[in-house]
Design a protein around this motif. Structure first.
Motif, short mmCIF file in Angstrom:
data_model
loop_
_atom_site.label_atom_id
_atom_site.label_comp_id
_atom_site.label_asym_id
_atom_site.label_seq_id
_atom_site.Cartn_x
_atom_site.Cartn_y
_atom_site.Cartn_z
N ILE A 1 0.86 -1.19 0.00
CA ILE A 1 0.00 0.00 0.00
C ILE A 1 0.90 1.24 0.00
CG2 ILE A 1 -1.97 -1.12 1.10
CD1 ILE A 1 -1.14 0.24 3.74
N THR A 2 0.34 2.35 -0.47
CA THR A 2 1.11 3.59 -0.53
C THR A 2 0.32 4.71 0.13
OG1 THR A 2 0.22 4.09 -2.74
CG2 THR A 2 2.36 2.97 -2.63
N GLN A 3 1.04 5.70 0.63
CA GLN A 3 0.40 6.85 1.28
C GLN A 3 0.45 8.05 0.34
OE1 GLN A 3 2.32 8.44 4.81
NE2 GLN A 3 0.32 8.80 5.74
N ARG A 4 -0.71 8.68 0.17
CA ARG A 4 -0.80 9.85 -0.70
C ARG A 4 0.01 11.00 -0.10
NH1 ARG A 4 -4.89 9.35 -4.49
NH2 ARG A 4 -4.97 11.60 -4.74
N ARG A 5 0.65 11.78 -0.98
CA ARG A 5 1.42 12.93 -0.52
C ARG A 5 0.50 13.95 0.13
NH1 ARG A 5 4.67 13.55 -6.10
NH2 ARG A 5 2.51 13.71 -6.71
N ALA A 6 1.01 14.63 1.15
CA ALA A 6 0.20 15.57 1.93
C ALA A 6 -0.46 16.64 1.07
CB ALA A 6 1.07 16.22 3.01
N GLN A 7 0.22 17.10 0.03
CA GLN A 7 -0.32 18.19 -0.81
C GLN A 7 -1.33 17.70 -1.84
OE1 GLN A 7 2.81 17.02 -0.88
NE2 GLN A 7 3.67 17.05 -2.95
N ASP A 8 -1.48 16.40 -2.03
CA ASP A 8 -2.41 15.85 -3.02
C ASP A 8 -3.82 15.74 -2.46
OD1 ASP A 8 -0.28 15.60 -4.76
OD2 ASP A 8 0.00 13.46 -4.42
N HIS A 9 -4.80 15.60 -3.36
CA HIS A 9 -6.19 15.33 -2.96
C HIS A 9 -6.19 14.10 -2.05
CE1 HIS A 9 -10.31 13.62 -3.91
NE2 HIS A 9 -10.56 14.76 -3.31
N LEU A 10 -6.87 14.17 -0.93
CA LEU A 10 -6.92 13.09 0.07
C LEU A 10 -5.54 12.78 0.63
CD1 LEU A 10 -9.44 10.75 -1.82
CD2 LEU A 10 -9.96 12.44 -0.04
N GLY A 11 -4.71 13.81 0.73
CA GLY A 11 -3.35 13.66 1.23
C GLY A 11 -3.29 12.99 2.59
N GLY A 12 -2.31 12.13 2.75
CA GLY A 12 -2.10 11.42 4.00
C GLY A 12 -2.82 10.08 4.09
N LEU A 13 -3.84 9.88 3.27
CA LEU A 13 -4.55 8.61 3.28
C LEU A 13 -3.73 7.55 2.54
CD1 LEU A 13 -8.26 9.67 2.58
CD2 LEU A 13 -7.13 9.28 4.78
N TRP A 14 -3.99 6.29 2.87
CA TRP A 14 -3.33 5.17 2.22
C TRP A 14 -4.17 4.68 1.08
CZ3 TRP A 14 1.54 3.44 3.53
CH2 TRP A 14 2.11 4.07 4.64
N GLU A 15 -3.55 4.06 0.10
CA GLU A 15 -4.27 3.59 -1.08
C GLU A 15 -3.53 2.42 -1.71
OE1 GLU A 15 -4.44 6.76 -3.94
OE2 GLU A 15 -2.28 6.89 -4.09
N PHE A 16 -4.15 1.87 -2.73
CA PHE A 16 -3.53 0.83 -3.53
C PHE A 16 -2.91 1.53 -4.73
CE2 PHE A 16 -7.05 -0.85 -1.15
CZ PHE A 16 -6.40 -1.81 -0.40
N PRO A 17 -1.63 1.32 -4.98
CA PRO A 17 -0.93 2.11 -6.01
C PRO A 17 -1.50 1.92 -7.40
CG PRO A 17 0.40 0.23 -5.31
CD PRO A 17 -0.79 0.27 -4.41
N GLY A 18 -1.43 2.99 -8.17
CA GLY A 18 -1.91 2.98 -9.55
C GLY A 18 -2.13 4.40 -10.01
N GLY A 19 -2.97 4.57 -11.04
CA GLY A 19 -3.22 5.90 -11.53
C GLY A 19 -4.14 5.92 -12.73
#
Length: 144
Positions: free
Chosen positions: A28-46
């Protein structure tokens, strides 16, 4: 109730995400603080690019964000989620993946972690992942 006829029709943004497993653990990866929903964890992709398959998108994104190569396997779940605060919807396709090579590095995220099923509840994920999280917690065979 139907939207007004002059309202723009918004097609959900196609997103591919990976359930990347290695030795019974899930990446799992953590979203960067400055991004939408920053600080939350997610499944990597895009986001998928025009002319790209979901699987090719996922391979590209994982290479760009984590510098890893994976084998994309079966589609596990598809979720369409509205983000009213952004005025967009996403169509998330979650694929089971096998890690092939290179140790992951947090290039396009704040942090990463390899976790077991019992650790899922210790991380905060976006609402869009709720359905998948329930499936992961109740389906041990996804972890094999």
């Amino acid at each position: 109730m139907n939207p007004p006829s002059d309202a723009p029709i918004r097609i959900p943004i196609p997103v591919s995400a990976g359930l990347v497993y290695r030795d019974g653990l899930l990446l799992i990866t953590q979203r960067r603080a400055q991004d939408h929903l920053g600080g939350l964890w997610e499944f990597p992709g895009g986001k998928r690019h025009d002319g790209e398959t979901d699987e090719d998108c996922l391979k590209r994104e994982l290479l760009e964000e984590l510098d890893i190569e994976v084998e994309v396997r079966e589609l596990v779940e598809t979720v369409t989620h509205q983000y009213p605060e952004k005025g967009v919807a996403v169509c998330l396709k979650f694929f089971r993946c096998a890690w092939l090579r290179r140790e992951p590095r947090a290039l396009g995220c704040q942090a990463l972690a390899w976790i077991g099923r019992e650790q899922l509840a210790n991380y905060q994920f976006p609402a869009a992942d709720a359905q998948l999280l329930q499936l992961l917690q109740t389906t041990p065979e996804l972890w094999l």
